[in-house]
Design an enzyme around this catalytic site. Structure first.
Site, mmCIF file in Angstrom:
data_model
loop_
_atom_site.group_PDB
_atom_site.id
_atom_site.type_symbol
_atom_site.label_atom_id
_atom_site.label_comp_id
_atom_site.label_asym_id
_atom_site.label_seq_id
_atom_site.Cartn_x
_atom_site.Cartn_y
_atom_site.Cartn_z
ATOM 1 N N ASP A 1 -1.163 -2.356 11.256
ATOM 2 C CA ASP A 1 -2.084 -1.589 12.087
ATOM 3 C C ASP A 1 -3.498 -1.826 11.603
ATOM 4 O OD1 ASP A 1 -2.200 -0.199 9.701
ATOM 5 O OD2 ASP A 1 -1.170 1.592 10.460
ATOM 6 N N GLU B 1 0.845 -1.199 0.000
ATOM 7 C CA GLU B 1 0.000 0.000 0.000
ATOM 8 C C GLU B 1 0.873 1.239 0.000
ATOM 9 O OE1 GLU B 1 -1.735 3.439 1.151
ATOM 10 O OE2 GLU B 1 -0.908 2.374 2.882
ATOM 11 N N ASP C 1 -5.579 0.116 9.870
ATOM 12 C CA ASP C 1 -5.793 0.449 8.453
ATOM 13 C C ASP C 1 -5.188 -0.621 7.548
ATOM 14 O OD1 ASP C 1 -7.208 2.736 8.949
ATOM 15 O OD2 ASP C 1 -5.476 4.078 8.808
ATOM 16 N N ASP D 1 0.577 -2.507 6.195
ATOM 17 C CA ASP D 1 1.056 -2.070 7.504
ATOM 18 C C ASP D 1 0.434 -2.905 8.617
ATOM 19 O OD1 ASP D 1 2.428 -0.138 6.144
ATOM 20 O OD2 ASP D 1 1.031 1.495 6.614
#
Length: 660
Positions: free
Chosen positions: A519, A444, A521, A517
């Site tokens: 996390d 991303e 998101d 990532d």
């Protein structure tokens, strides 16, 4: 030298070409020499075309209002008899051939008939005056009987030749009409026989095409080898609507009622149009086109009129209800998969050939469109829910068409004969030609993409950056999916197609790695990507090609030693284990882009030191339960399902947090 050349090239008696070489075929001899020109060949279809020619003549009498009954009988010896109760073919001497009856002229002379001027028949299937004479020419034995003016007449023919003058058989006070019995010539058709099932279907279809006629079918039982009845009577007051209703059976349709009707053409245009159209939910569809009761399997100008009426009508309805997408609907979107029947009656129709497979009368397009369009507009707006149901059905088909178009475009651009063909511009490909051992990392953002490009093994690892959260395919239409640039790039890079066209053997990489990532998101983006693969490329997942990278969220350093933690639980495990009692410096990675290439390679991309999760489809998913239901609930179009899931599980999460 020139003399020698002249002599060597001079004609010999065996290949002379002079006036004596020119043959003049008289009577019906042209038909016997070249039957393909008149009936399209000498195969089974051509054989049954003979039956159609005689039945069509009887139907013309019925459509003209002079006959109400037709009998079709198949007897042993391949003999077919067609009888009608119409006016009867004229038997008086023909003005141009005083020594012949009109009946004899019709059956023994090409281009002789009563349908050229339109005086005897306003609309008819016979146009060229060759049907009856062609059947005569290709039959070993033909007997024609006419009951007219309370008298019965008979005349015999064979292979196009008249076997004698017309005979006055006697009085027939209770009979009227024409009877034609013939046996196809084995010199032309060999041992080929009429098929009872095919003739039965032909007779039945004629009854549907003209509601005012009764057709009686009879066949010698010993000729039947299937479930075709030996006797039957056909009469259908509802015409094509009756036929379509029977054909649909219990199948569910996009609309509860199908679209059917009949309309006379206005003004001086003699004739009419009748139609019946249904949209079954599960069907390959079928089309039946007719002109003056003649099947026109290749369609033609009347078909074009119907196509225009339907597509313009559904577009206008879409505009009426505020559906902007309706402007992109094509005729195929509304017609492909439908059960459709169209019958027109027009004066002087023009066909592509004597076999009449295609109607070419240009005026038919406009007449049919205008007549059908008014009724179709009413069909859609009279019951708005019905109109909206059909519109939604057609829009779904449009979405499917656009998706297939996108897939064809992707397939055309995809590397099918090598890895160096056109690929997405954002893709940084690997150098290996063999897919074995290669990996595509989906990352991303450009920042993560930049780090990944530097951290990769150039020979076996490819990088495809995407922008943020991709489209949620579980709640998007096919058209929206096909128009999404991120999905198009991903599909193009993988090279294996989607949905029913997905071919895992064409996959350009051995592994597809979702690398986002560590996390919330990142997890959301990974979920959207997994949803895409579940829905669009399930076979890729089934074969074990899809993986989820496990990048670290934390970097823990104690003295000169550094370790990486995937999440909070893993961090606590390290702090309580290798780093227990030591001062630990903790760094949190906000994203993959914050890692330098060496860190990213060591933790996430190097096969020697990384860890990955293989994504699979459990048995519950294959059985359309469990995981499949969860994906539909959480990723689908209904937000209430997601809200309910949160309510159901929030309390449990709170309890676990308290326990922890």
């Amino acid at each position: 030298m020139s003399s020698d050349l002249f002599q060597s090239g001079s004609a010999t008696p065996s290949n002379s070409y002079d006036a004596a070489s020119i043959e003049v075929l008289e009577g019906l001899e042209p038909v016997r020499r070249r039957p393909g020109m008149y009936i399209g060949g000498t195969d089974e279809r051509a054989l049954h075309h003979l039956a159609a020619e005689i039945i069509d003549n009887a139907m013309d009498e019925a459509v003209a209002g002079h006959a109400s009954r037709i009998e079709v009988t198949l007897d042993a010896g391949n003999r077919l008899t067609v009888v009608d109760n119409g006016r009867g073919i004229p038997t008086d001497p023909h003005p141009k051939f005083p020594d012949k009856s009109a009946l004899e002229v019709i059956f023994s002379t090409l281009h002789a008939g009563g349908k050229f001027s339109g005086k005897a028949y306003a609309t008819s299937g016979g146009l060229h005056g060759v049907g009856s004479s062609v059947v005569n020419a290709l039959s070993t034995d033909m007997v024609v009987e006419v009951a007219r003016d309370r008298q019965l007449y008979r005349q015999r023919f064979s292979q196009g030749q008249t076997l004698g003058p017309i005979e006055a058989v006697g009085a027939a006070p209770n009979r009227r009409g024409t009877s034609v019995a013939f046996t196809p010539d084995t010199e032309i058709f060999g041992e080929m026989q009429f098929k009872p099932a095919r003739l039965y279907k032909l007779a039945r279809s004629k009854a549907y095409l003209f509601a005012g006629v009764e057709i009686r079918w009879k066949c010698a039982p010993e000729l039947i080898s299937d479930d075709t009845p030996a006797e039957a009577v056909f009469q259908f007051p509802g015409g094509l609507a009756d036929h379509l209703k029977e054909q649909l059976g219990a199948r569910e349709g996009a609309t509860a009622e199908f679209f059917a009707g009949r309309q006379d053409f206005p003004g001086e245009a003699q004739g009419s149009v009748e139609w019946a159209v249904a949209w079954p939910l599960w069907s390959d569809g079928s089309y039946s086109w007719y002109c003056n009761t003649i099947p026109t399997p290749d369609g033609g100008s009347h078909e074009q009129g119907l196509r225009q009426a339907l597509v313009r009508g559904i577009r206008a309805f879409g505009e009426l209800v505020g559906q902007k997408k309706a402007k992109d609907i094509t005729a195929d979107d509304i017609m492909v998969g439908s059960e459709l029947m169209l019958s027109v009656f027009i004066r002087d129709p023009q066909f592509q050939s004597q076999t009449k497979d295609r109607l070419t009368s240009p005026e038919a397009t406009g007449m049919v469109e205008k007549a059908v369009r008014d009724h179709f507009d009413h069909f859609l707006t009279d019951k708005m829910e019905r109109g909206k149901a059909l519109l939604n059905y057609v829009l779904e088909r449009m979405d499917d068409r656009l998706r297939r178009k996108q897939e064809r475009e992707v397939k055309r651009k995809t590397a099918t004969s090598g890895r160096k063909l056109r690929l997405p511009g954002k893709l940084t490909d690997c150098s290996a030609d063999d897919p074995a051992g290669t990996e595509l990392f989906i990352v991303e953002g450009d920042s993560a993409g930049g780090s990944a490009k530097q951290a990769r093994d150039r020979k076996t690892q490819a990088i495809l950056p995407i922008r943020g959260k991709i489209l949620n395919v579980a709640s998007a239409t096919s058209a929206k999916i096909g128009a999404n640039s991120e999905i198009a790039d991903l599909t193009l890079a993988l090279g294996c197609g989607t949905r029913k066209d997905c071919q895992p053997d064409n996959l350009r990489y051995e592994r597809i790695v979702i690398m986002t990532d560590a996390d919330v998101d990142g997890a959301h983006i990974a979920t959207l990507l997994m949803t895409f693969f579940f829905q669009e490329m399930p076979d890729i997942v089934r074969r074990g090609h899809l993986y989820l990278a496990q990048p670290p969220l934390y970097r823990l350093t104690a003295g000169a030693k550094s370790l990486y933690a995937r999440d909070d639980a893993h961090r606590a495990e390290i702090e309580a284990g290798p780093f227990k009692g030591r001062k630990v410096e903790v760094s949190r990675f906000k994203g993959l882009g914050e890692m330098n290439p060496g860190q990213l390679r060591e933790t996430t991309m190097d096969p020697k030191t990384r860890s990955m999760l293989r994504i699979t489809l459990p048995q519950e998913y294959e059985e359309r339960a469990g995981v499949k239901d969860l994906v539909d609930r959480l990723m689908g179009t209904n937000p209430a399902h997601r809200f309910a899931f949160i309510q159901e599980n929030a309390a449990r999460l709170d309890e676990e947090a308290i326990d922890a």
